[in-house]
Design a protein around this motif. Structure first.
Motif: not given
Length: 264
Positions: A177-200
Motif C-alpha cells: 500500500k502507498t498512501t498519499r495525503d490520506g488516499r490509499s492505492d492498494v495491491s495484493a498477491i495470493d500467498w500460500p501461508s500467513g508467513d513471509a519475510d518482508l522488506s522495504i
C-alpha cells in the motif's frame, strides 16, 4: 480605561470562540476519512504539521535513535494491541478493530530514521483464537511501514508505504500500500501461508517492496513506489491491524522476528 477593557474583552471572546470552534471541529471530524475532515485538514494541517515538526525536531530524534543503535522504539496507539517480548521476538495481538487505510490508522511500533536504508522482518500471522491456524476472517494483517511523522499532527493526512502479510477478504495474501495525503492505492498477491519475510528499501524517493517465503533464497519484488513527497526523516517499524467494517472481528496474533534496519 473603559475602552481598553472593552477591547481586551472582545479579544478574549474571539479567542474563546476560536477555541470552541476548533474543539467542535475536532469532535465532528473524528471520522478521518470524511469530506468534512479533509476540508478542515486543508485549512489547519499546514499550521499543525509545522508546529508538530518544530516541537519534536524529527532530525534530532533520528540522530538519537541512530546513536543508540536502534534501541529507541516508540508506540503509536498502543492500546489497540497486547504486546509481549521474548528475546528478539515480538508478539502482537490485536485487541480492537483498526485499519491502516486512507486516513485511518492502527497501532504501530516505530523509531525515527533518516535517509536511505532497508527495513526487514520475518512475520508470522495466526488467529489469536487458535494459534495453530492462519487468519481466516475479514482483514487481519501484520507487517512493516515507512511513515511520514507529520501524520501525528492534528488534522494531518496520512502519507506512508507499507508491506504486510495476512488474510484479506477471502484468502491469504501479501498486501502492498502507498498512501498519499490520506488516499490509499492498494495491491495484493495470493500467498500460500500467513508467513513471509518482508522488506522495504528506500533509495531517495523510490521505495521497493519485497517479500519471500522462509525457504526461498531470493527476494521477490512486489511493488515500486515513487514518493518524492515523503520527508527525509520517517517513522519506520511494525504495524498490525484487524478490520471488519465495524463488525468487531479482531482475531490476529502476529509474531515478529529478525527485525532489522540497515542504513544505505
Amino acid at each position: 480605561m473603559k475602552s481598553n477593557m472593552t477591547v481586551i474583552s472582545l479579544v478574549f471572546i474571539l479567542f474563546a470562540a476560536l477555541a470552541l470552534l476548533v474543539a467542535a471541529l475536532m469532535l465532528v471530524s473524528s471520522k478521518r476519512d470524511s469530506t468534512y475532515f479533509r476540508w478542515t485538514s486543508s485549512l489547519l494541517s499546514p499550521v499543525t504539521e509545522t508546529l508538530h515538526a518544530w516541537i519534536l525536531d524529527y532530525p534530532e530524534l533520528a540522530r538519537l535513535d541512530n546513536e543508540k543503535n536502534s534501541a529507541v522504539w516508540r508506540w503509536f496507539q498502543p492500546g489497540l494491541v497486547d504486546k509481549k517480548f521474548d528475546g528478539q521476538k515480538i508478539f502482537l495481538q490485536t485487541l480492537h478493530e483498526s485499519v491502516w487505510y486512507h486516513n485511518q490508522r492502527g497501532p504501530m511500533m516505530y523509531r525515527y530514521f533518516a535517509g536511505d536504508g532497508e527495513l526487514s522482518a520475518r512475520i508470522k500471522t495466526r488467529k489469536s483464537s487458535d494459534l495453530s491456524s492462519f487468519p481466516d476472517a475479514e482483514w487481519q494483517f501484520g507487517g512493516i511501514i515507512f511513515r511520514d511523522p507529520k501524520g501525528d499532527a492534528w488534522f494531518a493526512r496520512e502519507n506512508y508505504v507499507f508491506n504486510v502479510i495476512g488474510f484479506r477478504r477471502d484468502k491469504l495474501q501479501l498486501e502492498m500500500k502507498t498512501t498519499r495525503d490520506g488516499r490509499s492505492d492498494v495491491s495484493a498477491i495470493d500467498w500460500p501461508s500467513g508467513d513471509a519475510d518482508l522488506s522495504i528499501v528506500r533509495r531517495g524517493e523510490v521505495f521497493t517492496i519485497k517479500a519471500k517465503s522462509f525457504d526461498e533464497p531470493e527476494w521477490q519484488v512486489l511493488a515500486v513506489y515513487n514518493r518524492p513527497d515523503l520527508a527525509q526523516v520517517l517513522q519506520v517499524g511494525v504495524i498490525v491491524y484487524s478490520f471488519s467494517e465495524g463488525r468487531r472481528i479482531f482475531d490476529l496474533s502476529a509474531q515478529v522476528e529478525n527485525l532489522r534496519l540497515k542504513q544505505h
